[in-house]
Design a protein around this motif. Structure first.
Motif, PDB file in Angstrom:
ATOM      1  N   ASP A  26       0.683  -1.019  -0.120  1.00 50.64           N
ATOM      2  CA  ASP A  26      -0.298  -0.235  -0.114  1.00 50.64           C
ATOM      3  C   ASP A  26       0.590   1.429   0.436  1.00 50.64           C
ATOM      4  O   ASP A  26       0.212   2.505  -0.716  1.00 50.64           O
ATOM      5  CB  ASP A  26      -0.897   0.226   1.591  1.00 50.64           C
ATOM      6  N   LEU A  27       2.460   1.252   0.628  1.00 51.09           N
ATOM      7  CA  LEU A  27       3.373   2.461   0.366  1.00 51.09           C
ATOM      8  C   LEU A  27       4.541   2.384   0.512  1.00 51.09           C
ATOM      9  O   LEU A  27       4.966   0.829   0.578  1.00 51.09           O
ATOM     10  CB  LEU A  27       2.701   3.269   2.018  1.00 51.09           C
ATOM     11  N   PRO A  28       5.197   3.174  -0.138  1.00 55.23           N
ATOM     12  CA  PRO A  28       7.148   2.520  -0.296  1.00 55.23           C
ATOM     13  C   PRO A  28       7.079   2.515   1.228  1.00 55.23           C
ATOM     14  O   PRO A  28       6.707   3.674   2.304  1.00 55.23           O
ATOM     15  CB  PRO A  28       7.442   3.841  -0.800  1.00 55.23           C
ATOM     16  N   PRO A  29       8.237   2.286   1.412  1.00 56.30           N
ATOM     17  CA  PRO A  29       8.539   1.709   3.061  1.00 56.30           C
ATOM     18  C   PRO A  29       9.197   3.438   3.707  1.00 56.30           C
ATOM     19  O   PRO A  29       9.814   4.501   2.904  1.00 56.30           O
ATOM     20  CB  PRO A  29      10.197   0.766   2.921  1.00 56.30           C
ATOM     21  N   ALA A  30       8.986   3.487   5.090  1.00 57.75           N
ATOM     22  CA  ALA A  30       9.652   4.789   6.039  1.00 57.75           C
ATOM     23  C   ALA A  30      10.985   4.727   5.608  1.00 57.75           C
ATOM     24  O   ALA A  30      11.503   6.080   5.751  1.00 57.75           O
ATOM     25  CB  ALA A  30       9.302   4.404   7.221  1.00 57.75           C
ATOM     26  N   PHE A  31      11.521   3.274   5.446  1.00 59.23           N
ATOM     27  CA  PHE A  31      12.725   3.912   5.626  1.00 59.23           C
ATOM     28  C   PHE A  31      13.402   2.243   4.783  1.00 59.23           C
ATOM     29  O   PHE A  31      13.261   1.240   4.796  1.00 59.23           O
ATOM     30  CB  PHE A  31      13.851   3.575   6.759  1.00 59.23           C
ATOM     31  N   THR A  32      14.110   2.912   3.280  1.00 56.88           N
ATOM     32  CA  THR A  32      15.062   1.959   2.674  1.00 56.88           C
ATOM     33  C   THR A  32      16.479   1.490   3.288  1.00 56.88           C
ATOM     34  O   THR A  32      17.456   0.492   3.157  1.00 56.88           O
ATOM     35  CB  THR A  32      15.500   2.431   1.695  1.00 56.88           C
ATOM     36  N   THR A  33      17.219   1.408   4.272  1.00 59.97           N
ATOM     37  CA  THR A  33      18.560   1.333   4.773  1.00 59.97           C
ATOM     38  C   THR A  33      19.608   1.821   6.275  1.00 59.97           C
ATOM     39  O   THR A  33      17.628   2.313   6.877  1.00 59.97           O
ATOM     40  CB  THR A  33      19.439   1.860   4.488  1.00 59.97           C
ATOM     41  N   PRO A  34      19.536   1.344   7.061  1.00 63.03           N
ATOM     42  CA  PRO A  34      19.654   1.072   7.999  1.00 63.03           C
ATOM     43  C   PRO A  34      20.385   1.876   8.647  1.00 63.03           C
ATOM     44  O   PRO A  34      19.583   2.532   9.827  1.00 63.03           O
ATOM     45  CB  PRO A  34      21.023   0.187   8.508  1.00 63.03           C
ATOM     46  N   SER A  35      20.188   3.083   7.737  1.00 63.92           N
ATOM     47  CA  SER A  35      21.573   4.347   8.276  1.00 63.92           C
ATOM     48  C   SER A  35      20.795   5.474   8.073  1.00 63.92           C
ATOM     49  O   SER A  35      20.442   6.048   9.533  1.00 63.92           O
ATOM     50  CB  SER A  35      22.246   5.185   7.206  1.00 63.92           C
ATOM     51  N   GLN A  36      19.044   5.239   7.215  1.00 62.54           N
ATOM     52  CA  GLN A  36      18.440   6.341   7.415  1.00 62.54           C
ATOM     53  C   GLN A  36      17.399   5.713   9.141  1.00 62.54           C
ATOM     54  O   GLN A  36      17.530   7.091   9.053  1.00 62.54           O
ATOM     55  CB  GLN A  36      17.458   5.746   6.569  1.00 62.54           C
ATOM     56  N   VAL A  37      17.342   4.981   9.551  1.00 64.22           N
ATOM     57  CA  VAL A  37      16.910   4.839  10.743  1.00 64.22           C
ATOM     58  C   VAL A  37      17.608   4.869  12.250  1.00 64.22           C
ATOM     59  O   VAL A  37      17.295   6.514  12.814  1.00 64.22           O
ATOM     60  CB  VAL A  37      17.031   3.016  10.599  1.00 64.22           C
ATOM     61  N   GLU A  38      18.760   4.750  12.038  1.00 63.24           N
ATOM     62  CA  GLU A  38      19.635   5.412  12.769  1.00 63.24           C
ATOM     63  C   GLU A  38      19.755   7.329  13.263  1.00 63.24           C
ATOM     64  O   GLU A  38      19.689   7.963  13.933  1.00 63.24           O
ATOM     65  CB  GLU A  38      21.799   5.001  12.428  1.00 63.24           C
ATOM     66  N   ALA A  39      19.928   7.756  11.983  1.00 61.30           N
ATOM     67  CA  ALA A  39      19.631   9.736  11.622  1.00 61.30           C
ATOM     68  C   ALA A  39      18.349  10.016  12.134  1.00 61.30           C
ATOM     69  O   ALA A  39      18.170  10.583  12.607  1.00 61.30           O
ATOM     70  CB  ALA A  39      19.436   9.782  10.337  1.00 61.30           C
ATOM     71  N   ALA A  40      16.953   8.985  11.977  1.00 61.34           N
ATOM     72  CA  ALA A  40      15.499   9.393  12.365  1.00 61.34           C
ATOM     73  C   ALA A  40      15.397   9.140  14.289  1.00 61.34           C
ATOM     74  O   ALA A  40      14.527   9.271  14.309  1.00 61.34           O
ATOM     75  CB  ALA A  40      14.651   7.992  11.586  1.00 61.34           C
ATOM     76  N   LEU A  41      16.785   8.063  14.636  1.00 65.76           N
ATOM     77  CA  LEU A  41      15.959   7.916  16.684  1.00 65.76           C
ATOM     78  C   LEU A  41      16.326   9.191  16.842  1.00 65.76           C
ATOM     79  O   LEU A  41      15.072   8.752  17.751  1.00 65.76           O
ATOM     80  CB  LEU A  41      17.928   6.486  16.379  1.00 65.76           C
ATOM     81  N   PRO A  42      16.771   9.978  17.108  1.00 63.82           N
ATOM     82  CA  PRO A  42      16.416  10.909  18.357  1.00 63.82           C
ATOM     83  C   PRO A  42      15.044  11.601  17.973  1.00 63.82           C
ATOM     84  O   PRO A  42      14.562  11.884  18.913  1.00 63.82           O
ATOM     85  CB  PRO A  42      17.735  11.820  17.673  1.00 63.82           C
ATOM     86  N   THR A  43      13.925  11.500  16.731  1.00 65.65           N
ATOM     87  CA  THR A  43      13.518  11.661  16.488  1.00 65.65           C
ATOM     88  C   THR A  43      11.748  11.237  17.002  1.00 65.65           C
ATOM     89  O   THR A  43      11.382  11.478  17.707  1.00 65.65           O
ATOM     90  CB  THR A  43      12.811  12.575  14.648  1.00 65.65           C
ATOM     91  N   PHE A  44      11.882   9.193  16.728  1.00 67.55           N
ATOM     92  CA  PHE A  44      11.547   8.689  17.244  1.00 67.55           C
ATOM     93  C   PHE A  44      12.190   8.543  19.006  1.00 67.55           C
ATOM     94  O   PHE A  44      10.600   8.470  19.679  1.00 67.55           O
ATOM     95  CB  PHE A  44      12.115   7.830  16.297  1.00 67.55           C
ATOM     96  N   ARG A  45      13.040   9.027  19.813  1.00 68.95           N
ATOM     97  CA  ARG A  45      13.684   9.093  20.979  1.00 68.95           C
ATOM     98  C   ARG A  45      12.423  10.107  22.129  1.00 68.95           C
ATOM     99  O   ARG A  45      11.775   9.720  22.668  1.00 68.95           O
ATOM    100  CB  ARG A  45      15.154   9.088  21.102  1.00 68.95           C
ATOM    101  N   LYS A  46      12.620  11.263  21.236  1.00 74.33           N
ATOM    102  CA  LYS A  46      11.480  12.344  21.224  1.00 74.33           C
ATOM    103  C   LYS A  46      10.143  11.676  21.233  1.00 74.33           C
ATOM    104  O   LYS A  46       9.703  12.507  22.448  1.00 74.33           O
ATOM    105  CB  LYS A  46      12.245  13.443  20.694  1.00 74.33           C
ATOM    106  N   ALA A  47       9.589  11.212  20.157  1.00 73.09           N
ATOM    107  CA  ALA A  47       8.575  11.154  20.539  1.00 73.09           C
ATOM    108  C   ALA A  47       7.939  10.181  21.528  1.00 73.09           C
ATOM    109  O   ALA A  47       7.004   9.683  22.736  1.00 73.09           O
ATOM    110  CB  ALA A  47       8.124  10.317  19.152  1.00 73.09           C
ATOM    111  N   SER A  48       8.581   9.259  22.029  1.00 79.31           N
ATOM    112  CA  SER A  48       9.080   8.267  22.789  1.00 79.31           C
ATOM    113  C   SER A  48      10.249   8.007  23.376  1.00 79.31           C
ATOM    114  O   SER A  48      10.478   6.935  23.027  1.00 79.31           O
ATOM    115  CB  SER A  48       8.042   6.739  22.572  1.00 79.31           C
ATOM    116  N   PRO A  49      10.290   8.150  24.699  1.00 76.57           N
ATOM    117  CA  PRO A  49      11.518   7.904  24.981  1.00 76.57           C
ATOM    118  C   PRO A  49      11.607   6.012  25.120  1.00 76.57           C
ATOM    119  O   PRO A  49      12.839   5.826  25.525  1.00 76.57           O
ATOM    120  CB  PRO A  49      11.405   7.982  26.908  1.00 76.57           C
ATOM    121  N   VAL A  50      10.654   5.808  25.675  1.00 74.53           N
ATOM    122  CA  VAL A  50      10.494   4.366  26.205  1.00 74.53           C
ATOM    123  C   VAL A  50      10.302   3.311  24.850  1.00 74.53           C
ATOM    124  O   VAL A  50      11.162   2.110  24.878  1.00 74.53           O
ATOM    125  CB  VAL A  50       9.638   3.639  27.501  1.00 74.53           C
TER     126      VAL A  50
END
Length: 535
Positions: A410-434
């Motif tokens: 239904d939709l393209p992936p949010a991330f296509t490489t681990p490096s993209q995830v690593e770059a986005a981790l601060p944003t996700f941690r801010k959204a939920s520290p847990v």
């Protein structure tokens, strides 16, 4: 590991108890470009499924009202009903084309249907199709469990469940053996080293390869658009001029898609725990991460008021730190559970997430966290198993395979490489520290899917549709309230009904105000007053 954008059943007592949506792993990293290609099942003679609206946004365009001649055999087939294994229900099988663009009797797939006929008193109003969400939730199993309620609606409608293509009894997607799925769910989803990142991506690749090996022909044809087209075939076979429908969570996306494709054949539609089709996948993932953080904060606020709270009695922030520290200990030292499997960090996280969907699960979660702190992980493992639909014999239901199959198409992936995830981790941690780390890494699984996505971000306006009721819960973890607001703004005939409270979805979960408003709409077509809010 909790795969993204997945829906779970909530309270067993709920009338239309929703299946809930987990973090979407299958979304794009940015908005779709104008003028996207049509989604599968769009049928070339119907033209593109998306048109360009003012401002360049993509809008789902309706199919022609006339049914193409090549699809007539499907609309003209007859359903042969027989008694189901569950007393009081009738079952049937219908055929639909694997590919709506190229219908071919030799490649048709079979879909399972069940119904419970209207009981009276009162004039029969037609059929009411229900969908519990997912994607991947079995509407038939759901129907057989919940159709006895609500009595007033059951009396006037034939209650109908259709397992969507790829789901349950309808030509199901298959991926892994049960033992392989056990290993997959235990994979570390918060990698700390490059070696652990490699293990996680290998797990995602192996999952995708398993689906391709067992379901290659089906995987390109389990999109939401195709499932909506299947619902229109069923509507015709049931003898209804318009579709009446109650969909929860992902079921709202399916119902809204139906309205967008067939606005003149859309009747009374209830979309509870709404998704917003105009959001790209990364936004969806971050929104859901925030939603689950909101749900955990509400749980923690309730917990710390109790002397026996396993997360302390100081503050919600401190409770989050304690839970994070507990997860970290499990990462290094999984707990025994009384069986071969141990409680790993990933399984414990999934168990806690499962309890966030309904505040009725909070007492159970408190008890299981306390038990785990005493060294026994059996309770949290049971919560995780309920989420994954793993039974006592170790068998997994089809939902965990159908879910990524639909989402990744239904939709393209949010991330296509681990490096993209690593770059986005601060944003996700801010959204939920847990939960931020695990949710971010869960959003990588569609990157390795064997079939390229065919859907795109788009708006659904459904101009010409009858009045539609969109329901949103203010502290819904899986489908944040802003999504219901967004969908209600898009749909040209929508009315937004708000439940001020906790949990995923609202109908049948204890609010007389919500239930009365929806039952009234289903029975006589009267929509709730504008901006109506319930508690």
């Amino acid at each position: 590991m909790a795969t993204s954008r997945r829906l779970l059943r909530t309270t067993a007592a709920a009338v239309f108890a929703a299946t809930t949506l987990l973090i979407s792993s299958c979304s794009s990293s940015g908005p779709a470009a104008p003028g996207p290609a049509p989604s599968p099942g769009s049928a070339h003679d119907a033209g593109d499924q998306h048109a360009t609206a003012d401002g360049g946004s993509s809008v789902l365009a309706p199919l022609p009202v006339a049914i193409p001649a090549k699809l007539r055999p499907y609309y003209d087939q007859k359903l042969t009903w027989h008694a189901c294994s569950t007393a009081g229900f009738q079952c049937a099988t219908m055929k639909v084309p694997l590919d709506y663009d190229k219908p071919n009797a030799g490649t048709d797939i079979k879909l399972a249907v069940a119904r419970r006929k209207a009981t009276g008193p009162g004039t029969r109003l037609g059929s009411l199709l229900v969908n519990p969400g997912g994607p991947g939730g079995s509407a038939i199993e759901y129907l057989e469990q919940y159709a006895p309620q609500p009595a007033a609606v059951r009396a006037r409608y034939d209650m109908v469940g259709l397992d969507p293509r790829g789901v349950g009894r309808s030509t199901p997607v298959e991926c892994l053996t049960d033992r392989q799925m056990d290993r997959f769910t235990q994979t570390d989803q918060t990698p700390d080293t490059s070696a652990e990142v490699d293990k996680l991506t290998t797990a995602y690749r192996n999952f995708a390869k398993g689906c391709e090996a067992r379901s290659a022909k089906l995987l390109p044809h389990v999109s939401t658009i195709e499932a909506a087209r299947d619902m229109d075939v069923l509507r015709a076979l049931l003898g209804d001029k318009k579709l009446t429908y109650v969909g929860a969570s992902y079921g709202t996306f399916l119902g809204a898609t139906y309205a967008g494709l067939f606005p003149t054949r859309s009747g009374r539609l209830v979309l509870d725990g709404a998704m917003d089709p105009a959001l790209d996948s990364r936004t969806i993932n971050i929104n859901q991460t925030t939603g689950f953080n909101t749900a955990f904060t509400a749980f923690a606020a309730d917990c710390i008021k109790r002397k026996d709270c396993p997360l302390g009695t100081q503050s919600t922030t401190d409770a989050g730190r304690r839970l994070s520290a507990f997860f970290k200990r499990l990462d290094a030292h999984p707990l025994p559970t009384g069986e071969e499997r141990k409680l790993t960090e990933s399984l414990a996280t999934t168990g806690v997430i499962a309890a966030m969907y309904d505040q009725g699960s909070w007492p159970t979660l408190r008890a299981y966290l306390a038990t785990a702190q005493r060294g026994n992980g059996r309770g949290l493992l049971a919560l995780s198993d309920s989420y994954y639909e793993r039974d006592a014999e170790g068998h997994y239901a089809n939902q965990m395979y159908a879910n990524p199959a639909v989402n990744c198409l239904d939709l393209p992936p949010a991330f296509t490489t681990p490096s993209q995830v690593e770059a986005a981790l601060p944003t996700f941690r801010k959204a939920s520290p847990v939960f931020g780390n695990s949710f971010a890494w869960a959003a990588l699984n569609c990157a390795y899917w064997p079939v390229k996505p065919t859907g795109t971000v788009h708006r659904i306006e459904a101009k010409g549709a009858a009045p539609i009721v969109v329901v949103g819960t203010t502290r819904d973890p899986a489908t944040p309230y802003t999504w219901a607001q967004g969908l209600a703004r898009q749909l040209s005939s929508a009315t937004l009904l708000t439940y001020v409270g906790d949990g995923h979805t609202a109908y049948g979960r204890g609010s007389d105000c919500i239930d009365t408003a929806i039952n009234t709409y289903l029975l006589d077509g009267t929509t709730p007053p504008k901006n109506k809010r319930c508690t």
